[in-house]
Enzyme design. Structure first.
Site: not given
Ligand code: GCO
Length: 451
Positions: A175, A363
């Site tokens: 990200e 994710e």
């Molecule tokens: C992401 C973040 C995560 C966060 C998750 C929740 O990659 O988005 O790395 O580390 O914990 O997104 O906010």
């Protein structure tokens, strides 16, 4: 044609034999052990010492103690039938000074983690950069300094050399929109820098590093699968008024297009987001060739949607988000709208880029308040969210989407950056006083799905 999968009970077979199922984590959020075995300081180690930056004065110094408890946690992954585990490498464990001297203890540690996964039939998926550049490099400008391309290249090569015999799936970056936006524009994440002056060079250098990291991995490890991950939100205008529609286009460009399009060879979308024109001074001759890389897969991470309206007073972007709380919609503990349909629209959008070969959802998850009752955690809202999200993935997949994998965020409750420990995203509950783990009902649901 839209297929109707809404009412089909989920089963993993519906996604096909070769669909990848997994769970995701990140070093800063779980490892703890921030100053042991030769690890150098990261920007988060320094950020956490600054007053008022992290809610309730929390810090990640112990986190979930994954550094010492990795066997317990990998045993749990196995117990839950999860075949793929995504985690990140902390740059400052490998190169404590950012560049130069390699810390063998750091390499040994990750090799133990990787080997333990493999011994248990779990495939390791490595993210090389999940937001924790060594502090010594930040002191030289961090992501705003073009030298970061050399620093990062060195780090990638050291990791490829150290882990390439064991790891078949790699992600260069996590990200970039979030670590540059929150860390170098808004100042709410490490290193806490603000302003367009920091943001624009950080964007370009992050994009250069993604592509260069991809090239180094491909050259050194020609057989592994190489990707990189992007945060995405489905963006809709608040109304049909032309000003709101135009504002939504700018926010969509900022959140969903600005980092991926140069990688795909389409350049920066400056026509749809004029503030990007200011980036020209950071782009050297030949750079627009260098930012291209043909990734084997693109990782997409989605949590919610955003509703956008025109805002005269917001500098650069002239748009603002209409908060979910004000829209009277269901929200998570992060105050994000519960909107699993978002992923369907996001997949439709990314499927349109012919350059993207394959998509993994690296994710997705939701934070809700959890309660331990008689040593159990019943979290129906989380399970429902994950199920609905997967229904939307299936709907897109049945319509021909390139999506072929899904990783839950996240294994255990952990350190949620500037929000500290309050938002719980795990499918495993953690008592942060005792480090005791309790598999939540959502974890049991996932285990059952993957059985
Ligand atoms: C992401 C973040 C995560 C966060 C998750 C929740 O990659 O988005 O790395 O580390 O914990 O997104 O906010």
């Amino acid at each position: 044609m839209e297929s109707n999968t809404q009412n089909t009970p989920l089963s993993k077979q519906l996604f096909g034999e070769d669909f990848i199922w997994g769970v995701s984590t990140a070093a800063v959020q779980i490892e703890g052990a921030f100053d042991v075995d030769g690890k150098g300081e990261s920007i988060w180690d320094v950020f956490a010492t600054k007053k008022g930056k992290i809610l309730h004065g929390h810090h990640h110094y112990t986190a979930t103690d994954f550094y010492n408890r990795y066997q317990t946690d990998i045993d749990l992954i196995k117990q839950l039938n999860i075949p793929n585990f995504r985690f990140s490498i902390a740059w400052s464990r490998i190169l404590p000074d950012g560049t130069g001297k390699v810390n063998q203890a750091g390499i040994n540690y990750y090799r133990k983690v990787i080997q333990y996964c493999l011994d248990n039939g779990i495939e390791p998926w490595i993210t090389l950069y999940h937001w924790d550049i060594p502090h010594v490099l930040e002191a030289k400008g961090g992501w705003t300094n073009r030298d970061v391309v050399d620093w990062f290249s060195e780090y990638v090569a050291v990791c490829a050399d150290a882990f390439g015999d064991l790891v078949k799936h790699w992600m260069v970056m996590n990200e970039p929109a979030v670590f540059t936006g929150a860390g170098y524009f808004l100042g709410i994440h490490a290193p806490g820098r603000k302003g367009i002056r920091n943001f624009l060079p950080a964007i370009h250098h992050a994009v250069l590093c993604m592509a260069e990291g991809g090239r180094i991995l491909r050259k050194m490890l020609p057989k592994v699968e190489i990707g990189t991950t992007f945060s995405c939100s489905y963006v809709e205008p608040y109304s049909n008024k032309p000003k709101d529609v135009a504002a939504a286009l700018r926010v969509d460009t900022l959140l969903n297009r600005m980092y991926i399009e140069p990688i795909l060879g389409l350049g920066y979308p400056a026509d749809d987001l004029p503030v990007l024109k200011g980036m020209e001074k950071h782009i050297l001759p030949g750079d627009m060739e260098k930012v291209k890389f043909d990734f084997d897969f693109i990782g997409i991470q989605n949590y919610t949607r955003e509703i956008v309206k025109h805002s005269f007073f917001t500098p650069y972007i002239h748009a603002s988000l209409v908060k979910a709380e004000r829209r009277n919609v269901p929200i998570t503990a992060m105050k994000w709208e519960v909107y699993p349909e978002s992923i369907y629209h996001i997949l439709k959008k990314y499927d349109q880029y012919p350059q993207i070969k394959k998509i993994y959802l690296t994710e997705s998850g939701a934070a809700f308040k959890d309660e331990v009752v008689e040593n159990r955690v019943n979290d129906p809202k989380r399970t429902e969210y994950l199920q609905q999200f997967l229904q939307q993935v299936l709907k897109a997949k049945n319509e021909g989407s390139k999506v072929n994998g899904y990783f839950i965020w996240t294994l255990t409750d952990n350190f949620e950056w500037a929000e500290g420990y309050n938002p719980r995203f795990g499918i495993i509950y953690v008592n942060f006083e005792t480090q005791e783990r309790i598999v939540k009902a959502s974890g049991l649901w996932y285990a059952n799905l993957l059985r």
